[in-house]
Design a protein around this motif. Structure first.
Motif, PDB file in Angstrom:
ATOM      1  N   CYS A   1     -23.344  12.020 -13.031  1.00  0.00           N
ATOM      2  CA  CYS A   1     -22.803  13.324 -13.416  1.00  0.00           C
ATOM      3  C   CYS A   1     -23.614  14.431 -12.749  1.00  0.00           C
ATOM      4  O   CYS A   1     -24.810  14.296 -12.514  1.00  0.00           O
ATOM      5  CB  CYS A   1     -22.820  13.496 -14.931  1.00  0.00           C
ATOM      6  N   ALA A   2     -22.938  15.515 -12.433  1.00  0.00           N
ATOM      7  CA  ALA A   2     -23.570  16.686 -11.817  1.00  0.00           C
ATOM      8  C   ALA A   2     -24.197  16.372 -10.462  1.00  0.00           C
ATOM      9  O   ALA A   2     -25.065  17.092  -9.997  1.00  0.00           O
ATOM     10  CB  ALA A   2     -24.621  17.288 -12.751  1.00  0.00           C
ATOM     11  N   GLN A   3     -23.766  15.277  -9.827  1.00  0.00           N
ATOM     12  CA  GLN A   3     -24.262  14.924  -8.504  1.00  0.00           C
ATOM     13  C   GLN A   3     -23.152  15.207  -7.474  1.00  0.00           C
ATOM     14  O   GLN A   3     -21.967  14.986  -7.750  1.00  0.00           O
ATOM     15  CB  GLN A   3     -24.646  13.450  -8.437  1.00  0.00           C
ATOM     16  N   PRO A   4     -23.515  15.695  -6.297  1.00  0.00           N
ATOM     17  CA  PRO A   4     -22.497  16.039  -5.287  1.00  0.00           C
ATOM     18  C   PRO A   4     -21.960  14.820  -4.548  1.00  0.00           C
ATOM     19  O   PRO A   4     -22.168  14.641  -3.340  1.00  0.00           O
ATOM     20  CB  PRO A   4     -23.261  16.979  -4.340  1.00  0.00           C
ATOM     21  N   ILE A   5     -21.264  13.957  -5.284  1.00  0.00           N
ATOM     22  CA  ILE A   5     -20.687  12.744  -4.698  1.00  0.00           C
ATOM     23  C   ILE A   5     -19.249  13.019  -4.282  1.00  0.00           C
ATOM     24  O   ILE A   5     -18.473  13.588  -5.056  1.00  0.00           O
ATOM     25  CB  ILE A   5     -20.713  11.579  -5.707  1.00  0.00           C
ATOM     26  N   THR A   6     -18.888  12.628  -3.071  1.00  0.00           N
ATOM     27  CA  THR A   6     -17.514  12.757  -2.602  1.00  0.00           C
ATOM     28  C   THR A   6     -16.806  11.416  -2.755  1.00  0.00           C
ATOM     29  O   THR A   6     -17.440  10.357  -2.683  1.00  0.00           O
ATOM     30  CB  THR A   6     -17.461  13.204  -1.134  1.00  0.00           C
ATOM     31  N   CYS A   7     -15.505  11.449  -2.964  1.00  0.00           N
ATOM     32  CA  CYS A   7     -14.738  10.218  -3.145  1.00  0.00           C
ATOM     33  C   CYS A   7     -13.357  10.356  -2.520  1.00  0.00           C
ATOM     34  O   CYS A   7     -12.608  11.283  -2.847  1.00  0.00           O
ATOM     35  CB  CYS A   7     -14.607   9.881  -4.627  1.00  0.00           C
ATOM     36  N   THR A   8     -13.042   9.458  -1.611  1.00  0.00           N
ATOM     37  CA  THR A   8     -11.692   9.339  -1.084  1.00  0.00           C
ATOM     38  C   THR A   8     -11.303   7.867  -1.142  1.00  0.00           C
ATOM     39  O   THR A   8     -12.178   6.994  -1.173  1.00  0.00           O
ATOM     40  CB  THR A   8     -11.590   9.835   0.373  1.00  0.00           C
ATOM     41  N   VAL A   9     -10.018   7.595  -1.178  1.00  0.00           N
ATOM     42  CA  VAL A   9      -9.536   6.219  -1.179  1.00  0.00           C
ATOM     43  C   VAL A   9      -8.518   6.076  -0.058  1.00  0.00           C
ATOM     44  O   VAL A   9      -7.607   6.895   0.075  1.00  0.00           O
ATOM     45  CB  VAL A   9      -8.906   5.822  -2.532  1.00  0.00           C
ATOM     46  N   ARG A  10      -8.688   5.058   0.738  1.00  0.00           N
ATOM     47  CA  ARG A  10      -7.810   4.828   1.888  1.00  0.00           C
ATOM     48  C   ARG A  10      -7.484   3.347   1.969  1.00  0.00           C
ATOM     49  O   ARG A  10      -8.377   2.510   2.027  1.00  0.00           O
ATOM     50  CB  ARG A  10      -8.506   5.287   3.168  1.00  0.00           C
ATOM     51  N   HIS A  11      -6.202   3.013   1.936  1.00  0.00           N
ATOM     52  CA  HIS A  11      -5.759   1.618   1.982  1.00  0.00           C
ATOM     53  C   HIS A  11      -6.444   0.773   0.908  1.00  0.00           C
ATOM     54  O   HIS A  11      -6.782  -0.387   1.132  1.00  0.00           O
ATOM     55  CB  HIS A  11      -6.011   1.011   3.362  1.00  0.00           C
TER      56      HIS A  11
ATOM     57  N   HIS B   1       0.836  -1.197   0.000  1.00  0.00           N
ATOM     58  CA  HIS B   1       0.000   0.000   0.000  1.00  0.00           C
ATOM     59  C   HIS B   1       0.867   1.242   0.000  1.00  0.00           C
ATOM     60  O   HIS B   1       1.939   1.274   0.593  1.00  0.00           O
ATOM     61  CB  HIS B   1      -0.893   0.009   1.242  1.00  0.00           C
ATOM     62  N   SER B   2       0.366   2.282  -0.656  1.00  0.00           N
ATOM     63  CA  SER B   2       1.028   3.578  -0.580  1.00  0.00           C
ATOM     64  C   SER B   2      -0.011   4.671  -0.730  1.00  0.00           C
ATOM     65  O   SER B   2      -0.997   4.502  -1.460  1.00  0.00           O
ATOM     66  CB  SER B   2       2.105   3.723  -1.669  1.00  0.00           C
ATOM     67  N   PRO B   3       0.183   5.801  -0.086  1.00  0.00           N
ATOM     68  CA  PRO B   3      -0.750   6.925  -0.255  1.00  0.00           C
ATOM     69  C   PRO B   3      -0.847   7.370  -1.709  1.00  0.00           C
ATOM     70  O   PRO B   3      -1.897   7.852  -2.142  1.00  0.00           O
ATOM     71  CB  PRO B   3      -0.126   8.018   0.629  1.00  0.00           C
ATOM     72  N   GLU B   4       0.244   7.195  -2.465  1.00  0.00           N
ATOM     73  CA  GLU B   4       0.227   7.588  -3.870  1.00  0.00           C
ATOM     74  C   GLU B   4      -0.786   6.740  -4.660  1.00  0.00           C
ATOM     75  O   GLU B   4      -1.465   7.244  -5.557  1.00  0.00           O
ATOM     76  CB  GLU B   4       1.624   7.454  -4.484  1.00  0.00           C
ATOM     77  N   ASN B   5      -0.849   5.431  -4.344  1.00  0.00           N
ATOM     78  CA  ASN B   5      -1.837   4.571  -5.002  1.00  0.00           C
ATOM     79  C   ASN B   5      -3.254   5.048  -4.712  1.00  0.00           C
ATOM     80  O   ASN B   5      -4.115   5.076  -5.599  1.00  0.00           O
ATOM     81  CB  ASN B   5      -1.685   3.130  -4.520  1.00  0.00           C
ATOM     82  N   ASP B   6      -3.496   5.428  -3.465  1.00  0.00           N
ATOM     83  CA  ASP B   6      -4.827   5.904  -3.082  1.00  0.00           C
ATOM     84  C   ASP B   6      -5.179   7.195  -3.811  1.00  0.00           C
ATOM     85  O   ASP B   6      -6.300   7.360  -4.307  1.00  0.00           O
ATOM     86  CB  ASP B   6      -4.890   6.145  -1.568  1.00  0.00           C
ATOM     87  N   MET B   7      -4.244   8.104  -3.890  1.00  0.00           N
ATOM     88  CA  MET B   7      -4.492   9.374  -4.576  1.00  0.00           C
ATOM     89  C   MET B   7      -4.778   9.144  -6.051  1.00  0.00           C
ATOM     90  O   MET B   7      -5.677   9.753  -6.637  1.00  0.00           O
ATOM     91  CB  MET B   7      -3.304  10.314  -4.393  1.00  0.00           C
ATOM     92  N   ALA B   8      -3.989   8.245  -6.670  1.00  0.00           N
ATOM     93  CA  ALA B   8      -4.184   7.954  -8.096  1.00  0.00           C
ATOM     94  C   ALA B   8      -5.554   7.320  -8.339  1.00  0.00           C
ATOM     95  O   ALA B   8      -6.229   7.633  -9.323  1.00  0.00           O
ATOM     96  CB  ALA B   8      -3.077   7.036  -8.598  1.00  0.00           C
ATOM     97  N   ALA B   9      -5.970   6.431  -7.439  1.00  0.00           N
ATOM     98  CA  ALA B   9      -7.272   5.787  -7.591  1.00  0.00           C
ATOM     99  C   ALA B   9      -8.400   6.807  -7.470  1.00  0.00           C
ATOM    100  O   ALA B   9      -9.342   6.805  -8.268  1.00  0.00           O
ATOM    101  CB  ALA B   9      -7.431   4.683  -6.543  1.00  0.00           C
ATOM    102  N   ALA B  10      -8.312   7.689  -6.474  1.00  0.00           N
ATOM    103  CA  ALA B  10      -9.346   8.714  -6.305  1.00  0.00           C
ATOM    104  C   ALA B  10      -9.397   9.646  -7.517  1.00  0.00           C
ATOM    105  O   ALA B  10     -10.479  10.025  -7.980  1.00  0.00           O
ATOM    106  CB  ALA B  10      -9.090   9.508  -5.032  1.00  0.00           C
ATOM    107  N   ASP B  11      -8.212   9.994  -8.032  1.00  0.00           N
ATOM    108  CA  ASP B  11      -8.159  10.872  -9.204  1.00  0.00           C
ATOM    109  C   ASP B  11      -8.737  10.189 -10.438  1.00  0.00           C
ATOM    110  O   ASP B  11      -9.207  10.868 -11.366  1.00  0.00           O
ATOM    111  CB  ASP B  11      -6.711  11.288  -9.477  1.00  0.00           C
ATOM    112  N   ALA B  12      -8.709   8.856 -10.473  1.00  0.00           N
ATOM    113  CA  ALA B  12      -9.283   8.128 -11.602  1.00  0.00           C
ATOM    114  C   ALA B  12     -10.796   7.991 -11.464  1.00  0.00           C
ATOM    115  O   ALA B  12     -11.529   8.002 -12.455  1.00  0.00           O
ATOM    116  CB  ALA B  12      -8.634   6.749 -11.715  1.00  0.00           C
TER     117      ALA B  12
END
Length: 244
Positions: free
Chosen positions: A126-136, A103-114
């Motif tokens: 689309c156009a919906q207020p959905i939040t997304c974070t990735v952790r571990h 695991h790495s924080p970089e992997n999580d950031m890349a996944a969230a950005d994807a």
């Protein structure tokens, strides 16, 4: 917290070296102590067993799912045995495979950005207020959406992304809130007869009632919001006499 309440199926287990171990499937209570049967991350249908005494800390960073961090590394957990199910029983798995990807924080950031741009182009998200974070490696989706189908689509999108092995969803859908609101209104037999329409948009409920509805019935309908989790408010609108 009592040990029988601290752990539950669906909780997430993380090793002390930041490797995700997996999701708790069963909690066993033999006389020797509580054991956690865990389906491995990135290795579905493969299981490890962790002793609850090795859990060093517990938190709930997202929703009601608990995340437990062990005092040992993933290699230690795997060295104690990897299993598969045969006729419902756990048996040693001869093809236990390697330790899952680091695991790495970089992997999580890349996944969230994807995930975020994919949600932005799907017709139901689309156009919906959905939040997304990735952790571990766990994608955590929150916010609001119009339909239940949109919530399912968001989860499907997140699962399709590399470096994601599990998805947690606490998205609140207006469609589900309408159902909860209607059910709550039906329990008030004195007020329900006055209701014309029920709708929810962005978590805010609108109840239209007949002209001449008693003020106490309007007040009771307005108070329903406090009983429904995820519902921000209720506006009770009295229709004109023509609407009746």
């Amino acid at each position: 917290m009592d040990v029988t309440e601290r752990f539950k199926p669906g909780d997430i287990l993380i090793a002390n070296d930041a490797h995700p171990v997996g999701i708790i499937e069963h909690v066993l209570h033999p006389t020797s102590g509580t054991l956690l049967v865990v389906e491995r991350a990135w290795a579905q249908r493969q299981y490890v067993v962790a002793n609850a005494t090795t859990v060093a800390s517990t938190e709930q960073p997202f929703g009601t799912t608990s995340w437990h961090t062990l005092s040992v590394g993933l290699d230690t957990v795997i060295s104690r045995g990897v299993y598969r199910r045969v006729m419902g029983r756990l048996v040693p798995d001869p093809h236990r495979g390697e330790i899952s990807r680091p695991h790495s924080p970089e992997n999580d950031m890349a996944a969230a950005d994807a995930i975020r741009p994919l949600l932005a182009v799907q017709p139901l998200t689309c156009a919906q207020p959905i939040t997304c974070t990735v952790r571990h490696g766990v994608a955590c989706l929150g916010g609001r959406i119009s339909t239940d189908a949109g919530s399912l689509e968001a989860a499907h999108v997140a699962r399709s992304v590399n470096d994601v092995w599990h998805v947690l969803v606490t998205i609140v859908s207006d469609e589900a809130l309408v159902s909860h609101l209607r059910r709550a209104i039906r329990t008030d037999t004195e007020s329900v007869m006055h209701v014309l329409t029920v709708s929810v948009r962005n978590g805010k409920g609108l109840v239209e009632v007949k002209s001449g509805t008693p003020s106490d019935a309007v007040s009771r309908l307005a108070d329903v919001a406090s009983e429904i989790e995820g519902l921000v408010s209720i506006d009770v609108h009295v229709a004109s006499a023509d609407r009746d």
